[in-house]
Write a protein that holds these residues in place. Structure first.
Motif, short mmCIF file in Angstrom:
data_model
loop_
_atom_site.label_atom_id
_atom_site.label_comp_id
_atom_site.label_asym_id
_atom_site.label_seq_id
_atom_site.Cartn_x
_atom_site.Cartn_y
_atom_site.Cartn_z
N UNK A 44 0.82 -1.20 0.00
CA UNK A 44 0.00 0.00 0.00
C UNK A 44 0.86 1.26 0.00
N UNK A 45 1.94 1.24 0.77
CA UNK A 45 2.81 2.43 0.78
C UNK A 45 3.45 2.66 -0.59
N UNK A 46 3.75 1.57 -1.30
CA UNK A 46 4.28 1.69 -2.65
C UNK A 46 3.27 2.33 -3.60
N UNK A 47 2.00 1.97 -3.43
CA UNK A 47 0.96 2.58 -4.26
C UNK A 47 0.81 4.06 -3.93
N UNK A 48 0.93 4.42 -2.67
CA UNK A 48 0.84 5.83 -2.30
C UNK A 48 2.04 6.62 -2.83
N UNK A 49 3.23 6.01 -2.83
CA UNK A 49 4.40 6.66 -3.42
C UNK A 49 4.18 6.86 -4.92
N UNK A 50 3.63 5.83 -5.59
CA UNK A 50 3.34 5.96 -7.03
C UNK A 50 2.35 7.09 -7.28
N UNK A 51 1.33 7.19 -6.45
CA UNK A 51 0.35 8.27 -6.59
C UNK A 51 1.01 9.62 -6.34
N UNK A 52 1.91 9.67 -5.38
CA UNK A 52 2.67 10.89 -5.11
C UNK A 52 3.46 11.32 -6.35
N UNK A 53 4.12 10.37 -6.99
CA UNK A 53 4.90 10.66 -8.19
C UNK A 53 3.98 11.12 -9.33
N UNK A 54 2.87 10.43 -9.51
CA UNK A 54 1.93 10.80 -10.58
C UNK A 54 1.41 12.22 -10.37
N UNK A 55 1.10 12.57 -9.14
CA UNK A 55 0.58 13.92 -8.87
C UNK A 55 1.61 15.02 -9.12
N UNK A 56 2.91 14.68 -9.14
CA UNK A 56 3.92 15.70 -9.47
C UNK A 56 3.80 16.12 -10.93
N UNK A 57 3.19 15.29 -11.77
CA UNK A 57 2.99 15.64 -13.18
C UNK A 57 1.88 16.67 -13.35
N UNK A 58 1.07 16.85 -12.34
CA UNK A 58 -0.09 17.73 -12.45
C UNK A 58 0.04 18.98 -11.58
N UNK A 59 1.27 19.42 -11.35
CA UNK A 59 1.44 20.65 -10.58
C UNK A 59 1.23 21.86 -11.49
N UNK A 60 1.01 22.99 -10.86
CA UNK A 60 0.79 24.24 -11.58
C UNK A 60 1.98 25.14 -11.30
N UNK A 61 2.76 25.43 -12.32
CA UNK A 61 3.93 26.28 -12.14
C UNK A 61 3.53 27.75 -12.27
N UNK A 62 3.77 28.50 -11.21
CA UNK A 62 3.49 29.93 -11.23
C UNK A 62 4.73 30.71 -11.67
N UNK A 63 5.91 30.15 -11.41
CA UNK A 63 7.19 30.68 -11.87
C UNK A 63 8.20 29.53 -11.76
N UNK A 64 9.46 29.81 -12.07
CA UNK A 64 10.44 28.73 -11.98
C UNK A 64 10.75 28.32 -10.53
N UNK A 65 10.35 29.12 -9.56
CA UNK A 65 10.59 28.79 -8.16
C UNK A 65 9.31 28.71 -7.33
N UNK A 66 8.14 28.80 -7.97
CA UNK A 66 6.87 28.81 -7.25
C UNK A 66 5.86 27.95 -7.99
#
Length: 159
Positions: A1-23
């Motif tokens: 289960x922790x491995x699945x949560x890590x995978x979900x964590x990694x997948x969600x990094x693809x859907x971040x919103x970049x406001x600037x190169x540091x934000x």
């Protein structure tokens, strides 16, 4: 289960919103919080480290910096310290969310970015304050709702 949560964590990094190169805005903290709640601070911290490194390997966005891996370890451990083997209460979710917002998002992140890019700490902090004041209630509400859902599923699976 922790491995699945890590995978979900990694997948969600693809859907971040970049406001600037540091934000940027991201919701990848949710699986990390769930892991800390379910498995405690040690596993939560380990999940943070593994998720950060795998997330970087899957989507390198600038140079790798171990300070952000330390942030992920601390976040996972803090979620575990505040939420493991305890009922999900709004005040504990607010407390851990506030602690992570202040100590990691407003203090450590600008320090690491200042070290990496040479920008003044106070300049980096100013933009982060505005973002975190806006995002704190949103992140806290999402975290509370997600953890309550996990708590209900956990109770049902135990009975």
């Amino acid at each position: 289960m922790s491995g699945m949560l890590v995978a979900l964590n990694v997948i969600l990094t693809f859907f971040d919103i970049s406001l600037s190169n540091v934000l940027r805005i991201s919701f990848s903290f949710l699986p990390l919080a769930m892991g800390g709640m379910l498995y405690g601070p040690v596993v939560g911290g380990a999940m943070g480290v593994v998720g950060d490194i795998l997330g970087y390997l899957a989507r390198p966005d600038g140079p790798f910096f171990p300070g952000f891996t330390l942030n992920a370890l601390l976040s996972g451990a803090l979620y575990g310290l505040f939420l493991y083997k305890r009922p999900v209460k709004l005040k504990s979710v607010i407390a851990v969310s506030l602690l992570i917002t202040v100590s990691i998002n407003l203090l450590l992140n600008p320090v690491w970015l200042s070290m990496m890019y040479g920008n003044a700490f106070i300049v980096l902090l100013t933009g982060r304050i505005v973002k975190n004041v806006i995002m704190f209630p949103i992140n806290t509400a999402l975290l509370f709702a997600a953890l309550k859902l996990v708590e209900r599923v956990k109770i049902r699976s135990n009975s």
